[in-house]
Enzyme design. Structure first.
Site, PDB file in Angstrom:
ATOM      1  N   HIS A 157      32.345   4.258  21.388  1.00 47.86           N
ATOM      2  CA  HIS A 157      31.189   4.564  20.535  1.00 47.86           C
ATOM      3  C   HIS A 157      29.885   4.538  21.346  1.00 47.86           C
ATOM      4  O   HIS A 157      28.998   5.353  21.149  1.00 47.86           O
ATOM      5  CB  HIS A 157      31.099   3.567  19.367  1.00 47.86           C
ATOM      6  CG  HIS A 157      32.274   3.644  18.430  1.00 47.86           C
ATOM      7  ND1 HIS A 157      32.769   4.842  17.967  1.00 47.86           N
ATOM      8  CD2 HIS A 157      33.058   2.674  17.884  1.00 47.86           C
ATOM      9  CE1 HIS A 157      33.807   4.605  17.173  1.00 47.86           C
ATOM     10  NE2 HIS A 157      34.009   3.309  17.109  1.00 47.86           N
TER      11      HIS A 157
ATOM     12  N   ASP B  75      34.477  13.157  17.010  1.00 48.45           N
ATOM     13  CA  ASP B  75      35.690  12.351  16.811  1.00 48.45           C
ATOM     14  C   ASP B  75      36.341  12.037  18.162  1.00 48.45           C
ATOM     15  O   ASP B  75      36.192  12.789  19.123  1.00 48.45           O
ATOM     16  CB  ASP B  75      36.664  13.136  15.918  1.00 48.45           C
ATOM     17  CG  ASP B  75      37.777  12.253  15.385  1.00 48.45           C
ATOM     18  OD1 ASP B  75      37.657  11.013  15.468  1.00 48.45           O
ATOM     19  OD2 ASP B  75      38.774  12.803  14.873  1.00 48.45           O
TER      20      ASP B  75
ATOM     21  N   LEU C 227      13.644  21.791  17.982  1.00 51.31           N
ATOM     22  CA  LEU C 227      14.987  21.604  17.421  1.00 51.31           C
ATOM     23  C   LEU C 227      14.942  20.694  16.188  1.00 51.31           C
ATOM     24  O   LEU C 227      14.280  19.664  16.191  1.00 51.31           O
ATOM     25  CB  LEU C 227      15.883  20.961  18.490  1.00 51.31           C
ATOM     26  CG  LEU C 227      17.278  20.548  18.014  1.00 51.31           C
ATOM     27  CD1 LEU C 227      18.186  21.763  17.889  1.00 51.31           C
ATOM     28  CD2 LEU C 227      17.902  19.537  18.963  1.00 51.31           C
TER      29      LEU C 227
HETATM   30  C1  FPP Z   1      34.802   8.898  15.580  1.00 51.16           C
HETATM   31  O1  FPP Z   1      35.545   8.277  16.569  1.00 51.16           O
HETATM   32  C2  FPP Z   1      33.406   8.504  15.613  1.00 51.16           C
HETATM   33  C3  FPP Z   1      32.796   7.689  14.712  1.00 51.16           C
HETATM   34  C4  FPP Z   1      33.458   7.045  13.593  1.00 51.16           C
HETATM   35  C5  FPP Z   1      31.406   7.341  14.804  1.00 51.16           C
HETATM   36  C6  FPP Z   1      30.565   8.348  15.501  1.00 51.16           C
HETATM   37  C7  FPP Z   1      29.567   7.628  16.249  1.00 51.16           C
HETATM   38  C8  FPP Z   1      29.097   8.025  17.444  1.00 51.16           C
HETATM   39  C9  FPP Z   1      29.432   9.253  18.144  1.00 51.16           C
HETATM   40  C10 FPP Z   1      28.138   7.223  18.132  1.00 51.16           C
HETATM   41  C11 FPP Z   1      26.765   7.664  17.795  1.00 51.16           C
HETATM   42  C12 FPP Z   1      26.347   6.799  16.745  1.00 51.16           C
HETATM   43  C13 FPP Z   1      25.215   6.885  16.093  1.00 51.16           C
HETATM   44  C14 FPP Z   1      24.936   5.841  15.125  1.00 51.16           C
HETATM   45  C15 FPP Z   1      24.228   7.943  16.324  1.00 51.16           C
HETATM   46  P1  FPP Z   1      36.792   7.424  16.126  1.00 51.16           P
HETATM   47  O2  FPP Z   1      36.445   5.993  16.226  1.00 51.16           O
HETATM   48  O3  FPP Z   1      37.242   7.867  14.779  1.00 51.16           O
HETATM   49  O4  FPP Z   1      37.822   7.812  17.220  1.00 51.16           O
HETATM   50  P2  FPP Z   1      39.410   7.828  17.056  1.00 51.16           P
HETATM   51  O5  FPP Z   1      39.724   8.898  16.046  1.00 51.16           O
HETATM   52  O6  FPP Z   1      39.883   8.181  18.418  1.00 51.16           O
HETATM   53  O7  FPP Z   1      39.827   6.465  16.607  1.00 51.16           O
END
Ligand code: FPP
Length: 252
Positions: free
Chosen positions: A43, A26, A140
Protein backbone atom coordinates in the site's frame (compact mmCIF):
# COMPACT_ATOMS: atom_id res chain seq x y z
CA UNK A 1 10.12 12.10 -22.31
CA UNK A 2 13.87 12.27 -22.96
CA UNK A 3 15.96 15.10 -21.59
CA UNK A 4 16.01 18.01 -23.98
CA UNK A 5 12.87 16.82 -25.76
CA UNK A 6 10.18 19.50 -26.01
CA UNK A 7 6.70 18.56 -24.75
CA UNK A 8 3.95 19.03 -27.32
CA UNK A 9 1.45 21.78 -26.38
CA UNK A 10 -1.23 20.63 -23.93
CA UNK A 11 -4.03 20.89 -26.50
CA UNK A 12 -2.15 18.54 -28.79
CA UNK A 13 -1.51 16.02 -26.04
CA UNK A 14 -5.11 16.25 -24.78
CA UNK A 15 -6.46 15.57 -28.27
CA UNK A 16 -4.67 12.19 -28.23
CA UNK A 17 -5.68 11.23 -24.70
CA UNK A 18 -8.95 10.08 -23.13
CA UNK A 19 -10.58 12.98 -21.30
CA UNK A 20 -11.37 10.99 -18.16
CA UNK A 21 -9.37 7.99 -16.97
CA UNK A 22 -10.56 6.10 -13.89
CA UNK A 23 -8.32 3.56 -12.17
CA UNK A 24 -9.01 0.64 -9.86
CA UNK A 25 -5.63 0.24 -8.16
CA UNK A 26 -5.43 -3.45 -7.30
CA UNK A 27 -2.69 -5.90 -6.36
CA UNK A 28 -0.80 -4.04 -3.61
CA UNK A 29 -1.08 -7.03 -1.28
CA UNK A 30 0.06 -9.59 -3.86
CA UNK A 31 2.91 -7.32 -4.93
CA UNK A 32 4.18 -7.23 -1.34
CA UNK A 33 3.55 -10.90 -0.58
CA UNK A 34 5.48 -11.91 -3.70
CA UNK A 35 8.49 -10.10 -2.25
CA UNK A 36 8.12 -11.50 1.25
CA UNK A 37 7.04 -8.07 2.52
CA UNK A 38 4.05 -7.12 4.68
CA UNK A 39 0.92 -6.15 2.69
CA UNK A 40 1.20 -2.64 4.12
CA UNK A 41 4.43 -2.15 2.19
CA UNK A 42 2.42 -2.76 -0.99
CA UNK A 43 0.00 0.00 0.00
CA UNK A 44 2.88 2.35 0.81
CA UNK A 45 4.43 1.74 -2.60
CA UNK A 46 0.95 2.04 -4.11
CA UNK A 47 0.50 5.52 -2.70
CA UNK A 48 3.84 6.62 -4.17
CA UNK A 49 2.82 5.11 -7.48
CA UNK A 50 -0.41 7.05 -7.42
CA UNK A 51 1.46 10.33 -6.94
CA UNK A 52 3.64 9.41 -9.94
CA UNK A 53 0.62 8.51 -12.08
CA UNK A 54 -0.98 11.90 -11.28
CA UNK A 55 2.15 13.57 -12.70
CA UNK A 56 2.27 11.29 -15.74
CA UNK A 57 -1.43 11.69 -16.49
CA UNK A 58 -0.98 15.46 -16.48
CA UNK A 59 2.02 15.10 -18.76
CA UNK A 60 0.10 12.90 -21.21
CA UNK A 61 -2.71 15.46 -21.51
CA UNK A 62 -5.36 13.57 -19.51
CA UNK A 63 -7.76 16.17 -18.10
CA UNK A 64 -9.59 14.05 -15.49
CA UNK A 65 -8.09 11.25 -13.41
CA UNK A 66 -10.11 9.41 -10.79
CA UNK A 67 -8.50 6.78 -8.52
CA UNK A 68 -10.15 4.30 -6.16
CA UNK A 69 -8.27 4.86 -2.89
CA UNK A 70 -10.58 3.17 -0.38
CA UNK A 71 -13.91 1.45 -0.92
CA UNK A 72 -16.82 1.11 1.49
CA UNK A 73 -16.05 -2.66 1.39
CA UNK A 74 -12.44 -2.05 2.49
CA UNK A 75 -13.65 -1.39 6.07
CA UNK A 76 -14.01 -5.19 6.40
CA UNK A 77 -10.23 -5.71 6.21
CA UNK A 78 -8.17 -6.28 9.36
CA UNK A 79 -8.13 -3.12 11.50
CA UNK A 80 -4.36 -2.82 11.26
CA UNK A 81 -4.53 -2.75 7.44
CA UNK A 82 -7.45 -0.30 7.41
CA UNK A 83 -5.59 2.04 9.79
CA UNK A 84 -2.53 1.84 7.58
CA UNK A 85 -4.41 2.69 4.38
CA UNK A 86 -6.23 5.53 6.13
CA UNK A 87 -2.88 6.80 7.39
CA UNK A 88 -1.68 6.95 3.80
CA UNK A 89 -4.20 9.67 3.06
CA UNK A 90 -1.72 11.94 4.85
CA UNK A 91 0.90 11.23 2.24
CA UNK A 92 -1.35 11.87 -0.72
CA UNK A 93 -2.85 15.01 0.77
CA UNK A 94 0.58 16.11 2.02
CA UNK A 95 1.50 16.25 -1.61
CA UNK A 96 -1.02 19.06 -1.74
CA UNK A 97 1.67 21.72 -2.16
CA UNK A 98 3.20 19.89 -5.10
CA UNK A 99 -0.18 19.27 -6.74
CA UNK A 100 -1.32 22.82 -6.06
CA UNK A 101 1.95 24.08 -7.58
CA UNK A 102 1.18 21.98 -10.67
CA UNK A 103 -2.27 23.57 -10.98
CA UNK A 104 -4.01 20.25 -10.13
CA UNK A 105 -7.58 20.51 -8.87
CA UNK A 106 -8.33 17.94 -6.17
CA UNK A 107 -11.76 16.49 -5.51
CA UNK A 108 -12.97 13.65 -3.34
CA UNK A 109 -16.00 11.43 -3.87
CA UNK A 110 -17.42 9.19 -1.19
CA UNK A 111 -19.22 9.30 2.11
CA UNK A 112 -17.42 12.53 3.02
CA UNK A 113 -19.78 14.27 0.58
CA UNK A 114 -22.95 12.79 2.07
CA UNK A 115 -21.79 13.46 5.64
CA UNK A 116 -22.06 9.76 6.55
CA UNK A 117 -18.35 8.93 6.68
CA UNK A 118 -16.72 7.00 9.53
CA UNK A 119 -13.40 8.58 8.59
CA UNK A 120 -11.63 10.34 11.46
CA UNK A 121 -12.41 14.05 11.63
CA UNK A 122 -8.80 15.05 10.93
CA UNK A 123 -8.91 13.18 7.61
CA UNK A 124 -12.19 14.80 6.66
CA UNK A 125 -10.69 18.20 7.47
CA UNK A 126 -7.62 17.38 5.37
CA UNK A 127 -9.80 16.40 2.41
CA UNK A 128 -11.81 19.59 2.74
CA UNK A 129 -8.64 21.68 2.88
CA UNK A 130 -7.23 20.07 -0.29
CA UNK A 131 -10.48 20.55 -2.16
CA UNK A 132 -10.80 24.18 -1.06
CA UNK A 133 -7.15 25.12 -1.65
CA UNK A 134 -7.19 23.83 -5.21
CA UNK A 135 -10.70 24.81 -6.27
CA UNK A 136 -9.55 27.57 -8.63
CA UNK A 137 -6.89 25.43 -10.32
CA UNK A 138 -7.38 24.80 -14.00
CA UNK A 139 -4.99 21.90 -14.70
CA UNK A 140 -5.55 18.16 -14.22
CA UNK A 141 -8.70 17.29 -12.28
CA UNK A 142 -7.64 14.62 -9.80
CA UNK A 143 -10.45 12.92 -7.90
CA UNK A 144 -9.85 10.44 -5.12
CA UNK A 145 -12.66 7.99 -4.42
CA UNK A 146 -12.18 7.51 -0.71
CA UNK A 147 -14.65 5.67 1.53
CA UNK A 148 -16.56 5.33 -1.71
CA UNK A 149 -19.14 2.84 -3.02
CA UNK A 150 -21.09 3.32 -6.24
CA UNK A 151 -24.33 1.72 -5.03
CA UNK A 152 -24.36 4.06 -2.07
CA UNK A 153 -23.70 6.98 -4.39
CA UNK A 154 -26.73 5.99 -6.50
CA UNK A 155 -28.96 5.80 -3.41
CA UNK A 156 -27.61 9.19 -2.28
CA UNK A 157 -28.41 10.66 -5.70
CA UNK A 158 -31.92 9.17 -5.69
CA UNK A 159 -32.62 10.69 -2.26
CA UNK A 160 -31.24 14.08 -3.33
CA UNK A 161 -33.26 14.12 -6.48
CA UNK A 162 -36.49 13.03 -4.79
CA UNK A 163 -36.11 15.87 -2.31
CA UNK A 164 -35.46 18.41 -5.09
CA UNK A 165 -38.41 16.98 -7.01
CA UNK A 166 -40.75 17.20 -4.04
CA UNK A 167 -39.57 20.62 -2.84
CA UNK A 168 -38.73 22.36 -6.09
CA UNK A 169 -40.41 20.42 -8.86
CA UNK A 170 -37.09 19.34 -10.37
CA UNK A 171 -37.94 16.83 -13.11
CA UNK A 172 -36.75 13.26 -12.69
CA UNK A 173 -34.52 12.63 -15.65
CA UNK A 174 -31.04 11.37 -16.53
CA UNK A 175 -29.47 14.87 -16.43
CA UNK A 176 -31.09 15.73 -13.07
CA UNK A 177 -30.01 12.35 -11.66
CA UNK A 178 -26.42 12.95 -12.85
CA UNK A 179 -26.53 16.37 -11.20
CA UNK A 180 -27.47 14.71 -7.89
CA UNK A 181 -24.39 12.44 -7.65
CA UNK A 182 -21.50 13.08 -5.23
CA UNK A 183 -19.63 15.17 -7.81
CA UNK A 184 -21.83 16.42 -10.65
CA UNK A 185 -18.78 17.87 -12.45
CA UNK A 186 -17.25 14.42 -12.95
CA UNK A 187 -17.56 13.71 -16.69
CA UNK A 188 -18.34 10.27 -18.12
CA UNK A 189 -15.35 7.93 -17.88
CA UNK A 190 -13.60 7.41 -21.24
CA UNK A 191 -11.25 4.69 -20.08
CA UNK A 192 -11.52 2.43 -17.04
CA UNK A 193 -8.27 0.76 -15.97
CA UNK A 194 -7.83 -2.07 -13.50
CA UNK A 195 -4.51 -3.52 -12.44
CA UNK A 196 -3.66 -7.06 -11.31
CA UNK A 197 -5.78 -8.97 -13.79
CA UNK A 198 -9.33 -9.07 -12.48
CA UNK A 199 -12.15 -7.76 -14.65
CA UNK A 200 -14.63 -6.48 -12.06
CA UNK A 201 -16.17 -3.09 -11.33
CA UNK A 202 -15.91 -3.57 -7.56
CA UNK A 203 -18.65 -1.00 -6.91
CA UNK A 204 -16.75 1.82 -8.66
CA UNK A 205 -18.35 4.66 -10.67
CA UNK A 206 -21.27 2.55 -11.95
CA UNK A 207 -23.12 5.56 -13.33
CA UNK A 208 -20.11 7.41 -14.78
CA UNK A 209 -18.32 4.39 -16.33
CA UNK A 210 -21.34 2.76 -17.92
CA UNK A 211 -19.97 3.18 -21.43
CA UNK A 212 -16.22 3.07 -20.75
CA UNK A 213 -13.89 0.57 -22.41
CA UNK A 214 -12.40 -1.56 -19.63
CA UNK A 215 -8.63 -2.11 -19.81
CA UNK A 216 -7.20 -4.80 -17.56
CA UNK A 217 -3.47 -5.30 -17.07
CA UNK A 218 -1.92 -8.18 -15.09
CA UNK A 219 0.58 -5.73 -13.58
CA UNK A 220 0.20 -5.10 -9.87
CA UNK A 221 -0.53 -1.50 -8.98
CA UNK A 222 2.86 -0.68 -7.37
CA UNK A 223 4.50 -1.54 -10.74
CA UNK A 224 2.09 0.51 -12.86
CA UNK A 225 4.56 2.96 -14.37
CA UNK A 226 4.51 5.46 -17.23
CA UNK A 227 4.89 2.76 -19.89
CA UNK A 228 1.85 0.95 -18.44
CA UNK A 229 -0.29 4.09 -18.64
CA UNK A 230 0.94 4.73 -22.17
CA UNK A 231 0.03 1.14 -23.13
CA UNK A 232 -3.48 1.64 -21.70
CA UNK A 233 -3.87 4.84 -23.76
CA UNK A 234 -2.60 3.09 -26.87
CA UNK A 235 -5.18 0.31 -26.31
CA UNK A 236 -7.90 2.95 -25.84
CA UNK A 237 -6.99 4.60 -29.16
CA UNK A 238 -7.51 1.27 -30.89
CA UNK A 239 -11.00 0.89 -29.32
CA UNK A 240 -12.32 4.05 -30.90
CA UNK A 241 -14.97 3.38 -33.49
CA UNK A 242 -13.54 3.73 -36.96
CA UNK A 243 -15.64 5.93 -39.20
CA UNK A 244 -15.59 4.36 -42.64
CA UNK A 245 -15.88 6.68 -45.59
CA UNK A 246 -18.73 5.85 -47.89
CA UNK A 247 -17.38 4.06 -50.90
CA UNK A 248 -18.75 3.59 -54.36
CA UNK A 249 -19.67 -0.08 -54.86
CA UNK A 250 -16.71 -1.78 -56.52
CA UNK A 251 -17.15 -2.27 -60.25
CA UNK A 252 -16.80 -5.87 -61.45
C1 FPP B 1 -5.91 -2.93 -3.60
O1 FPP B 1 -4.85 -3.77 -3.27
C2 FPP B 1 -5.72 -1.59 -3.07
C3 FPP B 1 -6.41 -1.05 -2.03
C4 FPP B 1 -7.41 -1.75 -1.25
C5 FPP B 1 -6.17 0.29 -1.56
C6 FPP B 1 -5.64 1.22 -2.59
C7 FPP B 1 -4.71 2.10 -1.94
C8 FPP B 1 -3.60 2.58 -2.52
C9 FPP B 1 -3.18 2.36 -3.89
C10 FPP B 1 -2.71 3.41 -1.77
C11 FPP B 1 -3.06 4.84 -1.99
C12 FPP B 1 -3.89 5.18 -0.89
C13 FPP B 1 -4.48 6.34 -0.72
C14 FPP B 1 -5.21 6.53 0.53
C15 FPP B 1 -4.41 7.43 -1.69
P1 FPP B 1 -5.19 -5.09 -2.49
O2 FPP B 1 -4.79 -4.92 -1.08
O3 FPP B 1 -6.62 -5.45 -2.69
O4 FPP B 1 -4.25 -6.10 -3.20
P2 FPP B 1 -4.50 -7.67 -3.35
O5 FPP B 1 -5.72 -7.83 -4.22
O6 FPP B 1 -3.26 -8.15 -4.02
O7 FPP B 1 -4.69 -8.23 -1.98
Amino acid sequence: MDVGEEAAPLDERAAKAPGHVAIIMDGNGRWAEGRGLPRTEGHRQGEERLAGVVRTADDLGIRWLTAYGFSTENWARPKMEVDFILGLHKNIFRRLDEMHGNNVRIRCVGRAVSGTSRLPRRILREIERSVRTTESNTGLNFTLAFDYGAREELVYAARNLLRAHRDGGVPISEPSFAASLYEPALPPVDLLVRTSGEQRYSNFLLWQAVDAPFYVTPTYWPDFDRSELEAALEWWRRQRPVVHEEREPAAD
